[in-house]
Design a protein around this motif. Structure first.
Motif, PDB file in Angstrom:
ATOM      1  N   TYR A 104     -22.707   6.125  49.338  1.00 43.61           N
ATOM      2  CA  TYR A 104     -22.274   6.287  47.943  1.00 43.61           C
ATOM      3  C   TYR A 104     -23.004   7.429  47.228  1.00 43.61           C
ATOM      4  O   TYR A 104     -22.354   8.242  46.542  1.00 43.61           O
ATOM      5  CB  TYR A 104     -22.464   4.971  47.186  1.00 43.61           C
ATOM      6  CG  TYR A 104     -22.083   5.049  45.729  1.00 43.61           C
ATOM      7  CD1 TYR A 104     -20.754   5.039  45.337  1.00 43.61           C
ATOM      8  CD2 TYR A 104     -23.059   5.163  44.735  1.00 43.61           C
ATOM      9  CE1 TYR A 104     -20.394   5.117  43.993  1.00 43.61           C
ATOM     10  CE2 TYR A 104     -22.719   5.242  43.403  1.00 43.61           C
ATOM     11  CZ  TYR A 104     -21.386   5.222  43.035  1.00 43.61           C
ATOM     12  OH  TYR A 104     -21.041   5.303  41.712  1.00 43.61           O
ATOM     13  N   PRO A 105     -24.347   7.566  47.344  1.00 43.40           N
ATOM     14  CA  PRO A 105     -25.009   8.690  46.653  1.00 43.40           C
ATOM     15  C   PRO A 105     -24.488  10.052  47.113  1.00 43.40           C
ATOM     16  O   PRO A 105     -24.280  10.947  46.305  1.00 43.40           O
ATOM     17  CB  PRO A 105     -26.493   8.498  47.011  1.00 43.40           C
ATOM     18  CG  PRO A 105     -26.625   7.056  47.347  1.00 43.40           C
ATOM     19  CD  PRO A 105     -25.323   6.674  47.989  1.00 43.40           C
ATOM     20  N   LEU A 106     -24.269  10.181  48.424  1.00 34.63           N
ATOM     21  CA  LEU A 106     -23.729  11.441  48.935  1.00 34.63           C
ATOM     22  C   LEU A 106     -22.309  11.664  48.433  1.00 34.63           C
ATOM     23  O   LEU A 106     -21.926  12.793  48.087  1.00 34.63           O
ATOM     24  CB  LEU A 106     -23.762  11.429  50.459  1.00 34.63           C
ATOM     25  CG  LEU A 106     -23.228  12.673  51.175  1.00 34.63           C
ATOM     26  CD1 LEU A 106     -24.005  13.910  50.764  1.00 34.63           C
ATOM     27  CD2 LEU A 106     -23.280  12.483  52.684  1.00 34.63           C
ATOM     28  N   ALA A 107     -21.499  10.593  48.389  1.00 31.80           N
ATOM     29  CA  ALA A 107     -20.124  10.715  47.894  1.00 31.80           C
ATOM     30  C   ALA A 107     -20.107  11.163  46.436  1.00 31.80           C
ATOM     31  O   ALA A 107     -19.269  11.989  46.039  1.00 31.80           O
ATOM     32  CB  ALA A 107     -19.399   9.380  48.055  1.00 31.80           C
ATOM     33  N   GLU A 108     -21.028  10.632  45.632  1.00 32.37           N
ATOM     34  CA  GLU A 108     -21.082  11.032  44.226  1.00 32.37           C
ATOM     35  C   GLU A 108     -21.402  12.521  44.092  1.00 32.37           C
ATOM     36  O   GLU A 108     -20.788  13.224  43.283  1.00 32.37           O
ATOM     37  CB  GLU A 108     -22.146  10.203  43.504  1.00 32.37           C
ATOM     38  CG  GLU A 108     -21.724   8.771  43.228  1.00 32.37           C
ATOM     39  CD  GLU A 108     -20.569   8.713  42.246  1.00 32.37           C
ATOM     40  OE1 GLU A 108     -20.783   8.989  41.054  1.00 32.37           O
ATOM     41  OE2 GLU A 108     -19.432   8.427  42.677  1.00 32.37           O
ATOM     42  N   ALA A 165      -8.708  15.875  45.772  1.00 33.87           N
ATOM     43  CA  ALA A 165      -9.211  14.892  46.744  1.00 33.87           C
ATOM     44  C   ALA A 165     -10.626  14.480  46.351  1.00 33.87           C
ATOM     45  O   ALA A 165     -11.485  15.321  46.091  1.00 33.87           O
ATOM     46  CB  ALA A 165      -9.197  15.488  48.149  1.00 33.87           C
ATOM     47  N   ARG A 166     -10.874  13.180  46.313  1.00 36.34           N
ATOM     48  CA  ARG A 166     -12.182  12.646  45.956  1.00 36.34           C
ATOM     49  C   ARG A 166     -12.526  11.470  46.859  1.00 36.34           C
ATOM     50  O   ARG A 166     -11.644  10.822  47.424  1.00 36.34           O
ATOM     51  CB  ARG A 166     -12.211  12.180  44.493  1.00 36.34           C
ATOM     52  CG  ARG A 166     -11.997  13.270  43.461  1.00 36.34           C
ATOM     53  CD  ARG A 166     -13.142  14.269  43.447  1.00 36.34           C
ATOM     54  NE  ARG A 166     -12.955  15.278  42.415  1.00 36.34           N
ATOM     55  CZ  ARG A 166     -12.274  16.406  42.572  1.00 36.34           C
ATOM     56  NH1 ARG A 166     -11.705  16.668  43.742  1.00 36.34           N
ATOM     57  NH2 ARG A 166     -12.161  17.267  41.586  1.00 36.34           N
ATOM     58  N   ALA A 167     -13.825  11.202  46.988  1.00 38.48           N
ATOM     59  CA  ALA A 167     -14.312  10.075  47.785  1.00 38.48           C
ATOM     60  C   ALA A 167     -14.459   8.857  46.872  1.00 38.48           C
ATOM     61  O   ALA A 167     -15.156   8.923  45.859  1.00 38.48           O
ATOM     62  CB  ALA A 167     -15.643  10.418  48.428  1.00 38.48           C
ATOM     63  N   ILE A 213     -20.807  14.855  46.337  1.00 40.13           N
ATOM     64  CA  ILE A 213     -19.643  15.609  46.799  1.00 40.13           C
ATOM     65  C   ILE A 213     -18.550  15.622  45.737  1.00 40.13           C
ATOM     66  O   ILE A 213     -17.888  16.648  45.506  1.00 40.13           O
ATOM     67  CB  ILE A 213     -19.130  15.017  48.126  1.00 40.13           C
ATOM     68  CG1 ILE A 213     -20.121  15.319  49.249  1.00 40.13           C
ATOM     69  CG2 ILE A 213     -17.748  15.567  48.476  1.00 40.13           C
ATOM     70  CD1 ILE A 213     -19.723  14.736  50.590  1.00 40.13           C
ATOM     71  N   ASN A 214     -18.338  14.492  45.071  1.00 39.54           N
ATOM     72  CA  ASN A 214     -17.329  14.440  44.003  1.00 39.54           C
ATOM     73  C   ASN A 214     -17.693  15.367  42.848  1.00 39.54           C
ATOM     74  O   ASN A 214     -16.830  16.053  42.291  1.00 39.54           O
ATOM     75  CB  ASN A 214     -17.184  13.003  43.497  1.00 39.54           C
ATOM     76  CG  ASN A 214     -16.458  12.112  44.496  1.00 39.54           C
ATOM     77  OD1 ASN A 214     -15.773  12.608  45.387  1.00 39.54           O
ATOM     78  ND2 ASN A 214     -16.616  10.816  44.372  1.00 39.54           N
TER      79      ASN A 214
END
Length: 433
Positions: free
Chosen positions: A200-204, A189-191, A206-207
């Protein structure tokens, strides 16, 4: 997450309300009461009539012009003694009246003004005050206009704030879904977000974290699987060598030692099999589910148990119905719980099941020593055992309960430990019906 944005919205509304009051009091201190200014504008015609018509009259015609105004106006004009007027006004307004200014009273829709400071209009005019009542002042309408003005300002502020918050809320919701999926075992699972998205910076990050965790878990599973498989070959060779050695041994002591070595080897082989089962459950993404009669499945799980001196009672109604389950995994989970009960029970084990609203509960009770409250979660950790001696009296490797919980979790259920009415431990499997 909704709570965060609700609090933010409440904070913005409170800030706007607070700013409104601050603006009102600041303007009142610097430029006078805004409501009085509104009332002065509404009574501008009467004030203009007094100042430009009545006050412009010659000294002997002032009262005549005032009477003319009285006859054509709906406003009531009275002459009252100066002490009475001063008594009706507060300190600041009283000083303004003494200076000869018009003192408005929006609440009573009236104004006060001295007729004359020097007594030039008529005899005793400096001792009288003109009190105008029933002025066309409507503070309620003015307040509605001011409220509407502030509502428009609040909406103008809240609309861009709401749009900005909505973008952040959607991004955080997407990240929450990814976190739930990843925590539920879906390691891929990825954002997926655009670089222009606020989160987007937080999603990166987390990924990247998810990639690292997935790599570490995959490496751990691969290592465990590989080591377990590699151990099987020398174990098989040792078993074959021990059998040859036992066939040739003539010394009874040597034969006894060989039997002990064979027991240890069988135990090591069982550990490898348990580790392989753990590895398979960790890497399992889906179940080989099929409709199964739950009552029949639970009775089958009791048939594969090793012989035991303890009495095993079953309270399994036929009305449990069918459910989509992986037969092998669920039989293994219930069997592990029953084998655990056989190790620690004093004399009795009870397997029961019941169907509730939306759930199916499977319960294993024993009358053994039980599990302390602080240990009831730890017993599901791999290799964790309440009995630290690891002797052959209790046996096992501390993997049975961990395997049972993983198998139940793959079915969307939960496994917990409680205190049994029999006095020992109770293990409860809860499956969604």
């Amino acid at each position: 997450m909704n709570r965060i944005f609700f609090r933010f919205f409440v904070l913005v509304m409170l800030s706007i309300t607070g700013a409104t009051f601050v603006i009102y009091f600041a303007f009142s201190r610097l430029f006078g009461d805004p409501l009085e200014d509104i009332a002065r504008r509404q009574a501008a015609a009467q004030i203009f009539l007094l100042e430009q018509y009545v006050d412009k009259a010659p000294s002997d015609e002032w009262l005549t012009r005032l009477n003319n105004v009285r006859t054509v106006s709906e406003v009531r004009y009275d002459l009252v003694p100066l002490p009475d007027a001063r008594a009706a006004l507060a300190g600041g307004r009283r000083a303004a009246l003494d200076r000869g200014e018009i003192v408005l009273d929006p609440a009573s829709r009236s104004f006060w003004r001295r007729v004359d400071l020097e007594g030039e209009r008529y005899i005793g005019s400096h001792e009288e005050v003109l009190h105008a009542q029933n002025l066309p002042i409507d503070i309620g309408q003015a307040l509605k206009m001011e409220a509407l003005r502030y509502v428009i300002v609040a909406v103008a502020l809240l609309v861009p704030i709401a749009l900005w918050s909505r973008a952040h809320w959607q991004g955080l919701q997407a990240l929450a879904r990814v976190a739930d999926e990843f925590g539920g075992g879906k390691l891929d699972a990825r954002a997926h977000m655009k670089p222009s998205d606020a989160a987007y910076p937080l999603a990166e990050r987390i990924n990247h974290m998810a990639d690292r965790i997935e790599d570490l878990l995959e490496a751990q599973k691969s290592l465990l699987h590989s080591v377990s498989h590699e151990l099987r070959t020398p174990i098989a060779r040792l078993e074959f060598a021990l059998e040859l050695l036992d066939a040739r041994a003539r010394d009874p002591d040597l034969s006894k030692r060989i039997r002990a070595m064979e027991t240890d080897l069988h135990e090591l082989n069982a550990l490898v099999n348990e580790l392989l089962d753990m590895s398979k459950l960790d890497s399992a993404r889906s179940l080989q589910a099929a409709p199964e009669d739950m009552a029949m499945l639970l009775r089958e799980s009791t048939q594969a148990l090793p012989p035991s001196p303890h009495a095993l009672d079953c309270d399994i109604p036929d009305s449990l119905g069918e459910r989509e389950v992986d037969r092998r995994l669920l039989v293994r989970a219930v069997g592990n719980l029953l084998r655990n009960a056989q190790k620690y029970a004093a004399g009795r084990i009870l397997l029961s099941a019941s169907r509730g609203p939306g759930t199916l509960e499977i319960v294993v009770d024993d009358d053994g020593p039980g599990i302390p409250i602080e240990e009831r979660e730890k017993v599901f950790d791999p290799f964790y055992r309440l009995d630290r001696s690891r002797d052959r009296a209790t046996g096992g490797f501390g993997l049975g309960l961990a395997i049972a919980r993983k198998a139940v979790a793959l079915h969307g259920g939960a496994l917990r430990a409680e205190e049994s009415p029999l006095g020992g431990a109770r293990f409860v499997i809860t499956l969604p019906a």
